[in-house]
Design an enzyme around this catalytic site. Structure first.
Site, PDB file in Angstrom:
ATOM      1  N   ASP A  77      48.625  31.402  39.779  1.00 30.53           N
ATOM      2  CA  ASP A  77      47.227  31.595  40.028  1.00 30.53           C
ATOM      3  C   ASP A  77      46.864  31.248  41.494  1.00 30.53           C
ATOM      4  OD1 ASP A  77      44.845  33.081  40.063  1.00 30.53           O
ATOM      5  OD2 ASP A  77      43.937  31.387  38.915  1.00 30.53           O
ATOM      6  N   ALA A 105      36.033  30.625  44.589  1.00 25.47           N
ATOM      7  CA  ALA A 105      36.923  30.029  43.546  1.00 25.47           C
ATOM      8  C   ALA A 105      38.252  30.509  43.970  1.00 25.47           C
ATOM      9  CB  ALA A 105      36.485  30.836  42.167  1.00 25.47           C
ATOM     10  N   HIS A 164      41.813  38.012  32.290  1.00 27.40           N
ATOM     11  CA  HIS A 164      41.274  36.987  32.780  1.00 27.40           C
ATOM     12  C   HIS A 164      40.167  36.617  31.752  1.00 27.40           C
ATOM     13  CE1 HIS A 164      39.112  34.572  35.981  1.00 27.40           C
ATOM     14  NE2 HIS A 164      38.106  34.482  34.780  1.00 27.40           N
ATOM     15  N   HIS A 200      51.601  35.025  38.071  1.00 27.05           N
ATOM     16  CA  HIS A 200      50.396  35.350  38.410  1.00 27.05           C
ATOM     17  C   HIS A 200      50.007  34.972  40.118  1.00 27.05           C
ATOM     18  CE1 HIS A 200      45.787  35.555  37.028  1.00 27.05           C
ATOM     19  NE2 HIS A 200      45.767  35.334  38.343  1.00 27.05           N
ATOM     20  N   HIS A 218      46.262  32.348  32.697  1.00 25.71           N
ATOM     21  CA  HIS A 218      45.693  30.918  33.248  1.00 25.71           C
ATOM     22  C   HIS A 218      44.903  30.215  32.180  1.00 25.71           C
ATOM     23  CE1 HIS A 218      42.324  33.282  34.462  1.00 25.71           C
ATOM     24  NE2 HIS A 218      42.817  33.712  35.390  1.00 25.71           N
ATOM     25  N   HIS A 244      48.027  35.620  43.664  1.00 29.47           N
ATOM     26  CA  HIS A 244      47.063  36.578  44.694  1.00 29.47           C
ATOM     27  C   HIS A 244      47.692  36.323  46.108  1.00 29.47           C
ATOM     28  CE1 HIS A 244      43.946  36.833  41.776  1.00 29.47           C
ATOM     29  NE2 HIS A 244      44.387  35.544  41.008  1.00 29.47           N
ATOM     30  N   LEU A 245      48.203  37.406  46.640  1.00 29.47           N
ATOM     31  CA  LEU A 245      48.738  37.550  48.051  1.00 29.47           C
ATOM     32  C   LEU A 245      47.821  38.056  49.084  1.00 29.47           C
ATOM     33  CD1 LEU A 245      52.329  38.714  47.465  1.00 29.47           C
ATOM     34  CD2 LEU A 245      51.641  36.479  47.973  1.00 29.47           C
ATOM     35  N   ARG A 246      46.600  38.771  48.584  1.00 27.83           N
ATOM     36  CA  ARG A 246      45.687  39.228  49.548  1.00 27.83           C
ATOM     37  C   ARG A 246      46.286  40.301  50.388  1.00 27.83           C
ATOM     38  NH1 ARG A 246      42.403  36.619  46.154  1.00 27.83           N
ATOM     39  NH2 ARG A 246      41.962  34.585  46.655  1.00 27.83           N
ATOM     40  N   LYS A 304      45.808  44.721  34.883  1.00 24.00           N
ATOM     41  CA  LYS A 304      44.962  43.540  34.806  1.00 24.00           C
ATOM     42  C   LYS A 304      43.591  43.769  34.322  1.00 24.00           C
ATOM     43  CE  LYS A 304      43.460  39.211  35.458  1.00 24.00           C
ATOM     44  NZ  LYS A 304      43.900  38.165  36.441  1.00 24.00           N
ATOM     45  N   ASN A 362      43.398  42.372  42.790  1.00 26.59           N
ATOM     46  CA  ASN A 362      41.861  42.030  43.079  1.00 26.59           C
ATOM     47  C   ASN A 362      41.659  42.411  44.438  1.00 26.59           C
ATOM     48  OD1 ASN A 362      43.061  39.426  43.191  1.00 26.59           O
ATOM     49  ND2 ASN A 362      41.139  38.492  42.623  1.00 26.59           N
TER      50      ASN A 362
HETATM   51  C1  NCD Z   1      41.125  34.183  42.041  1.00 23.84           C
HETATM   52  C2  NCD Z   1      40.927  34.577  43.427  1.00 23.84           C
HETATM   53  O1  NCD Z   1      40.515  34.122  44.409  1.00 23.84           O
HETATM   54  O2  NCD Z   1      41.335  35.804  43.531  1.00 23.84           O
HETATM   55  N1  NCD Z   1      40.139  32.864  42.071  1.00 23.84           N
HETATM   56  C3  NCD Z   1      40.490  31.830  41.047  1.00 23.84           C
HETATM   57  O3  NCD Z   1      39.717  31.228  41.227  1.00 23.84           O
HETATM   58  N2  NCD Z   1      41.361  31.869  40.274  1.00 23.84           N
HETATM   59  C4  NCD Z   1      40.578  35.059  41.055  1.00 23.84           C
HETATM   60  C5  NCD Z   1      41.203  34.719  39.735  1.00 23.84           C
HETATM   61  O4  NCD Z   1      42.519  34.934  39.057  1.00 23.84           O
HETATM   62  O5  NCD Z   1      40.361  34.268  38.656  1.00 23.84           O
HETATM   63 ZN    ZN Z   2      44.074  34.894  39.438  1.00 23.45          ZN
END
Ligand code: NCD
Ligand code: ZN
Length: 344
Positions: A246, A262, A135, A12, A173, A14-16, A98, A40
């Site tokens: 995450d 977040a 999620h 899991h 998560h 996030h790379l943006r 997802k 996302n």
């Molecule tokens: C994640 C994000 O910033 O994309 N933020 C987080 O707090 N984990 C989104 C997510 O996985 O809930």
């Molecule tokens: Zn996440």
């Protein structure tokens, strides 16, 4: 003290996109062979062709010689068609879909508003054995933010697993002992990821010494007894539980704001922090299962070939890392980590 294990994966991440991506993916590629890439973005990655294009941008952002495989996911919306699910299942580049409940977290506005609307897509996934990554938080404003995961189990997960017993589900998560208990009781089609930060921190970390936005993530950190249940699950050797960092980078300015975002960035030390947790629990012999075996087995992918070596050796995390034209504040910024990766 050294420990050599199979190369791990991050289930899991996030790379943006765009300028910041190259700055963050390098951290993941240092430790991990593969990662499940969250969709996302803005706009979200909702089709197989968008996922393929995003995958190419990730590969192009890797440093020369890096050996890192992004496993792509589609972002489920109310409008996701069965045809798109069929295409995803047939495409080896897409590993999962997802589900973000609309409004639950960062860039979830396009997420699912009502599970009934996506049942045909979920049934199609079940048919093709394409995993659903969830999620697991309700968005009902009546529900206290610390209870949103627990309530999601009752309102969404229980009925979902009952209606679609063949659907492969990863409860992402997890943060509560209720989630641990639910996964233990669930059918073998269910797995769960656990983050390093939920293993290391409880909710007091958000307030220690003053409000700390860099410890704000979703699902939010919980009480100490929930953290203890997560450590128990991760170190239990049970193959249902595996690492999903995450790691979710946001710029310092986006975090240190009136309405701070977040997300906790942990990719720079995720593996080393897991070693710390397992060491603390006297369970170093189970680290390899959690970070390198259980996830691959759940996703029915081969375990990685090759090893990494960790050693018990303190190092200090920088106060910040570059993030495009900004900077980000990593987990443990300016503090020590007790384990390090031995670079080849
Ligand atoms: C994640 C994000 O910033 O994309 N933020 C987080 O707090 N984990 C989104 C997510 O996985 O809930
Ligand atoms: Zn996440």
């Amino acid at each position: 003290m050294q420990l050599t294990i199979t190369r791990p994966d991050d289930w899991h991440l996030h790379l943006r996109d765009g300028r910041g991506m190259a700055d963050v993916v390098v951290h993941s590629a240092r430790s991990f062979a593969r990662a499940i890439i969250m969709p996302n973005l803005q706009p979200p990655v909702t089709t197989v062709s968008e996922a393929a294009a995003y995958r190419e941008r990730i590969l192009a952002a890797l440093p020369p010689g890096a050996d890192f495989e992004p496993l792509m996911t589609l972002y489920l919306t109310d409008l996701t068609t069965q045809e798109e699910i069929g295409r995803a299942a047939a495409d080896s580049g897409v590993a999962a879909v997802k589900l973000f409940p609309a409004g639950a977290t960062t860039n979830s506005e396009a997420g699912v508003t009502n599970l009934e609307l996506v049942l045909p897509a979920l049934a199609e996934m079940s048919e093709h054995e394409l995993p659903l990554l969830v999620h697991g938080e309700v968005v009902d404003p009546e529900v206290d933010v610390f209870d949103r995961e627990k309530v999601f189990i009752e309102r969404v997960l229980d009925p979902l697993v009952e209606r679609l017993p063949g659907l492969r589900v990863v409860f992402e998560h997890i943060t509560t002992r209720e989630a641990v208990a639910w996964v233990l009781d669930a059918p073998p089609t269910v797995g769960a990821t656990i983050t390093p930060h939920h293993l290391l921190l409880d909710r007091n970390a958000i307030f220690a010494g003053g409000l700390n936005p860099h410890h704000y993530c979703l699902p939010v950190l919980k009480r100490g007894r929930h953290r203890e249940a997560l450590v128990w699950a991760a170190t239990s050797g049970n193959p249902r539980f595996f690492l999903g960092t995450d790691s979710a980078p946001h710029s310092r300015t986006a975090k240190e704001a009136g309405h701070g975002c977040a997300g906790i960035f942990s990719a720079h030390a995720a593996l080393e922090l897991c070693a710390e947790v397992f060491d603390g629990a006297g369970a170093l012999d189970r680290l390899e299962g959690f970070v390198s075996h259980h996830g691959a087995d759940f996703y029915r992918l081969p375990r990685n070939s090759g090893n990494v070596t960790l050693e018990r050796h303190e190092w200090e995390v920088p106060a910040a890392y570059p993030f495009g034209d900004q900077e980000l504040v990593p987990l443990r910024a300016g503090e020590k980590v007790g384990w390090r990766l031995v670079e080849e």
